[in-house]
Design an enzyme around this catalytic site. Structure first.
Site, PDB file in Angstrom:
ATOM      1  CD  GLN A  85      -3.099  -0.434  -0.123  1.00  0.00           C
ATOM      2  OE1 GLN A  85      -3.153   0.735  -0.485  1.00  0.00           O
ATOM      3  NE2 GLN A  85      -3.849  -1.376  -0.689  1.00  0.00           N
ATOM      4  CB  SER A  86       4.200   1.995  -1.401  1.00  0.00           C
ATOM      5  OG  SER A  86       4.937   3.153  -1.762  1.00  0.00           O
TER       6      SER A  86
END
Ligand SMILES: *Cc1c(COP(=O)(O)O)cnc(C)c1O
Length: 341
Positions: free
Chosen positions: A83-84
């Site tokens: 989930q960067s």
């Protein structure tokens, strides 16, 4: 503009830069939370930097993409957590500048459900047309960078011009330059605060922000809330980041080294994992001010601010600025966690 700010602008103008945000972000007073907490609380709205749902990575990427454009790159490669926000924002910047992007997603957070792998930033990166790679571990920065270089070598063999944004610390901290600008920007907006609170992850935001404030002549303490490593490890990392930044910009590191403050009181249960304090901070901000925080960084940062207030490190009546670094798409990647609040 003061002489200090002119000098910072002149220094930053020596680096190639791709403009991804056009305006300064606002600083607003949070009246209801100020009353509630007994402090004078201000929020620097870097969740509103503009490009693709905003966030701190837009400032950082201006300098990476500046170099990529200068090198006539046609593809940008970057690595991060599933989930960067960094990889999602890089994919958006690449699209805007007519480049392709290769995003490598690392297994950094254990025990996550299906939404984590499909929604939020992952979904947005699909819309942006990015190529995806997978990396099986989350704590091997050099290994993750090497995997990007292997892909880059294939691209070169096929006639492309790749540019790698490194995760490892042994590279010039170009992203921190964006936050030297961010700190100077805040210093020009308000300078009479008693403390600033920022997240401390890779250290680019924290290190750049501290530097931008000090170079602007603002000497208030800057507290870095640990979101990734414990405070001993993070302190050592900040020394390295600041040393490299001082070398890159050619200033005396002594003006920032004694300003490193890191606090890991809200890091548990670990990177990208959401404890009760983080949940409470997220709902307190939303229900008191109508402002969303993300579960991985900004809610932890606000939880950290509350912790520093509890411990008396920040005192009642003080004027405090918190940096909101965005990250909001991750709310949807953490759907199961959020639903259980
Ligand atoms: C990456 C990120 C951070 C941490 O910034 P660093 O520069 O890596 O320390 C904080 N907040 C958000 C929303 C992020 O995406």
């Amino acid at each position: 503009m003061t002489t200090e700010q002119m000098n910072i602008d002149r220094k930053l103008s020596e680096f190639p830069r791709a403009r991804l945000m056009t305006e300064v972000t606002q600083v607003e007073r949070l009246d209801r939370l100020s009353d509630r907490l007994g402090i004078d609380l201000w929020l620097k709205r870097d969740d509103l930097t503009g490009l693709s749902f905003g966030g701190n990575k837009t400032r950082q990427l201006e300098f990476y993409f500046g170099e990529a454009v200068q090198q006539r790159a046609d593809t940008v490669l970057i690595t991060g957590a599933v989930q960067s926000n960094f990889v999602r924002t890089a994919a958006a910047a690449a699209a805007r500048l007519g480049m392709k992007s290769v995003l490598q997603l690392e297994e950094r957070v254990p025990g996550m459900g299906e939404q984590y792998y499909r929604s939020g930033n992952v979904l947005l990166a699909k819309v942006l047309g990015a190529e995806h790679m997978h990396f099986p571990v989350g704590e091997d920065e050099v290994g993750a960078d090497n995997a990007l270089h292997e892909r880059a070598a294939q691209l070169i063999a096929n006639g492309h011009r790749p540019y790698v944004i490194h995760l490892g610390i042994d590279h010039p901290p170009l992203g921190a330059l964006g936050y030297v600008q961010g700190g100077a920007e805040l210093g020009a907006q308000i300078s009479d605060f008693d403390a600033a609170v920022v997240p401390s992850g890779s250290g680019s935001t924290h290190g750049g922000f501290l530097t931008g404030l000090r170079l602007s002549g603002v000497h208030a303490p800057v507290y870095g809330i640990c979101v990734r490593r414990d405070q001993d490890q993070q302190y050592a990392r900040m020394e390295k980041v600041l040393g490299r930044l001082a070398a890159l910009m050619d200033f005396d590191p002594a003006i920032v080294m004694n300003g490193i403050n890191v606090w890991d009181g809200v890091l548990a249960p670990g990177y990208g994992q959401v404890g009760q304090g983080t949940r409470d901070a997220l709902t307190l901000m939303a229900r008191t001010e109508g402002i969303f925080l993300d579960p991985v960084y900004s809610a932890k940062t606000f939880s950290g601010l509350l912790g520093l207030l509890d411990e008396g490190v920040i005192s009642k009546g003080q004027k405090v600025v918190m940096l909101h670094t965005g990250g909001l798409p991750a709310l949807f990647g953490y759907q199961e966690v959020i639903e259980s609040i």
